[in-house]
Motif scaffolding. Structure first.
Motif, PDB file in Angstrom:
ATOM      1  N   ASP A  55       0.793  -1.238   0.000  1.00  0.00           N
ATOM      2  CA  ASP A  55       0.000   0.000   0.000  1.00  0.00           C
ATOM      3  C   ASP A  55       0.822   1.284   0.000  1.00  0.00           C
ATOM      4  O   ASP A  55       0.276   2.372  -0.076  1.00  0.00           O
ATOM      5  CB  ASP A  55      -0.976   0.011   1.197  1.00  0.00           C
ATOM      6  CG  ASP A  55      -0.254   0.091   2.529  1.00  0.00           C
ATOM      7  OD1 ASP A  55       0.940  -0.255   2.581  1.00  0.00           O
ATOM      8  OD2 ASP A  55      -0.891   0.510   3.517  1.00  0.00           O
ATOM      9  N   THR A  75      -2.238   2.959  -2.696  1.00  0.00           N
ATOM     10  CA  THR A  75      -3.651   2.591  -2.775  1.00  0.00           C
ATOM     11  C   THR A  75      -4.483   3.738  -2.199  1.00  0.00           C
ATOM     12  O   THR A  75      -3.943   4.678  -1.635  1.00  0.00           O
ATOM     13  CB  THR A  75      -3.931   1.317  -1.945  1.00  0.00           C
ATOM     14  OG1 THR A  75      -3.501   1.556  -0.593  1.00  0.00           O
ATOM     15  CG2 THR A  75      -3.201   0.109  -2.500  1.00  0.00           C
ATOM     16  N   GLU A  76      -5.792   3.635  -2.358  1.00  0.00           N
ATOM     17  CA  GLU A  76      -6.643   4.761  -1.989  1.00  0.00           C
ATOM     18  C   GLU A  76      -6.797   4.973  -0.493  1.00  0.00           C
ATOM     19  O   GLU A  76      -7.032   6.078  -0.041  1.00  0.00           O
ATOM     20  CB  GLU A  76      -8.039   4.567  -2.598  1.00  0.00           C
ATOM     21  CG  GLU A  76      -8.191   5.346  -3.887  1.00  0.00           C
ATOM     22  CD  GLU A  76      -9.596   5.239  -4.419  1.00  0.00           C
ATOM     23  OE1 GLU A  76     -10.537   5.499  -3.645  1.00  0.00           O
ATOM     24  OE2 GLU A  76      -9.752   4.886  -5.596  1.00  0.00           O
ATOM     25  N   ASP A  77      -6.674   3.888   0.267  1.00  0.00           N
ATOM     26  CA  ASP A  77      -6.881   4.064   1.702  1.00  0.00           C
ATOM     27  C   ASP A  77      -5.585   4.494   2.366  1.00  0.00           C
ATOM     28  O   ASP A  77      -4.560   4.639   1.723  1.00  0.00           O
ATOM     29  CB  ASP A  77      -7.394   2.756   2.323  1.00  0.00           C
ATOM     30  CG  ASP A  77      -6.609   1.580   1.824  1.00  0.00           C
ATOM     31  OD1 ASP A  77      -6.648   1.337   0.605  1.00  0.00           O
ATOM     32  OD2 ASP A  77      -5.915   0.933   2.629  1.00  0.00           O
TER      33      ASP A  77
END
Ligand code: FE2
Length: 370
Positions: A55, A75-77
């Motif tokens: 991530d 990643t988006e989170d």
């Protein structure tokens, strides 16, 4: 300048020094190039998809005892909300300790908010125990305890090949890290460091010390016992114009790290190299140097190179110091870097505020934020 020191007999927490500063960046790969080529850091370690982390990607940069980690989300989170809110900025002021569990337990008992419970991380080079608590804004402190660890940085990171791009400039160690907090919040955060971390108030001055013609601030410094960890905390104060701290708070969207001050033992050489390598510094009014020696007394350095490089000088009752400030190191007018050479002085350059504010306000005006 009055150095007011309410020293503690011993530390509450077994902290040694700032271990590293982690900056969340929109593009760590390119930022790493800037810090290597312009500031002289060497890439020493790496973590990312190739090492099993899905991530995020992190580059560990080092120059003598100064370590910066540049991290970008994949990643988006996770860190994307931080980046969209604050832009490239400091996430973690990590502190080296001999007992991470104790630091975590003690600070949490005294009111620190938990970010990450103590955990052991491990690879073939050894182990480390880490735990994280929150401080002002979205900034955190990770306690780092290495246990028989022989690798390049921390378990999970791999050593990188010798850095042929790095152009060292003589930076030695972190002298202090300054936090900007919101209106009337300074005392609350000074209390946090004295009560939760057991730090002492080191030097204090307030906006009465600074001409109100210029954008004002209040500042109090807290430090640990050996003074290797020094955190000035600033809040905006009312002046005729918008405070530079207020501009920071607006563009950072809240409290955060304003600057990292790094020590050199030859500031003229360091700044000559940094300027040649493309680092931009605040311009100081020419008149600053006309009566410099009247203000600070005799110094070892010639005035000409200081004038040419725009290096500032200040004196307290213990000695003098030389310092200079970069322009913000990202597009938002937020984080910048100070280079400092101490020759006895323990203070932070209050005598330079007026000259500095003239320069900072000129930049603020050009950004339309005054
Ligand atoms: Fe500073």
């Amino acid at each position: 300048m009055q150095v007011e020191s309410q020293e503690l007999k011993q530390d509450l927490l077994p902290l040694r020094a700032v271990d590293h500063v982690e900056i969340y960046s929109g593009n760590a790969k390119q930022s790493a190039y800037y810090y290597r080529q312009a500031f002289g850091f060497s890439l020493v370690a790496y973590r990312g998809p190739e090492t099993g982390v899905r991530d995020r990607v992190s580059y560990v940069l080092q120059q003598d005892k100064v370590r910066l980690i540049l991290t970008t989300p994949l990643t988006e989170d996770g860190i994307i909300p931080f980046l969209s809110k604050h832009g490239d900025s400091v996430r973690d002021i990590a502190l080296e300790t001999s007992d991470a569990e104790f630091c975590f337990k003690t600070t949490v008992e005294r009111g620190a908010r938990v970010v990450r419970e103590p955990q052991i991380i491990e690879d073939e080079h050894g182990k480390a125990k880490i735990a994280t608590v929150a401080t002002y804004g979205d900034t955190v402190h990770t306690f780092i305890e290495r246990i028989d660890y022989k690798g390049p940085f921390l378990p999970g990171f791999i050593a990188t090949p010798e850095d042929t791009l790095s152009r060292p400039v003589g930076l030695k160690y972190i002298d202090h890290i300054v936090g900007n907090v919101d209106w009337d919040q300074m005392q609350q955060w000074v209390d946090f460091y004295t009560e939760v971390f057991g730090f002492s108030r080191f030097v204090s001055f307030d906006d009465n010390d600074i001409s109100t013609e210029y954008s004002a601030l209040k500042s109090t410094v807290v430090s640990n016992h050996n003074k290797w960890i020094k955190f000035p905390i600033n809040e905006p104060a009312k002046g005729k114009k918008k405070s530079q701290i207020e501009e920071y708070i607006i563009f950072h969207n809240g409290p955060g790290v304003q600057h990292i001050a790094i020590e050199t033992d030859n500031i003229i050489e360091t700044i000559s190299l940094m300027r040649a390598q493309g680092v931009e510094f605040l311009d100081i009014p020419e008149t600053y140097y006309d009566d410099l020696l009247d203000r600070v007394g005799p110094i070892d350095e010639d005035i000409e190179p200081l004038r040419k490089l725009n290096i500032l000088v200040d004196r307290d009752d213990k000695g003098y110091m030389l310092q200079i400030f970069t322009k913000p190191v990202e597009d938002r007018p937020t984080l910048f870097i100070e280079i400092i050479q101490r020759k006895g002085a323990e203070s932070f350059g209050k005598g330079n505020f007026k000259a500095l504010f003239v320069s900072i306000e000129r930049e603020q005006e050009r950004r339309g934020n005054l």
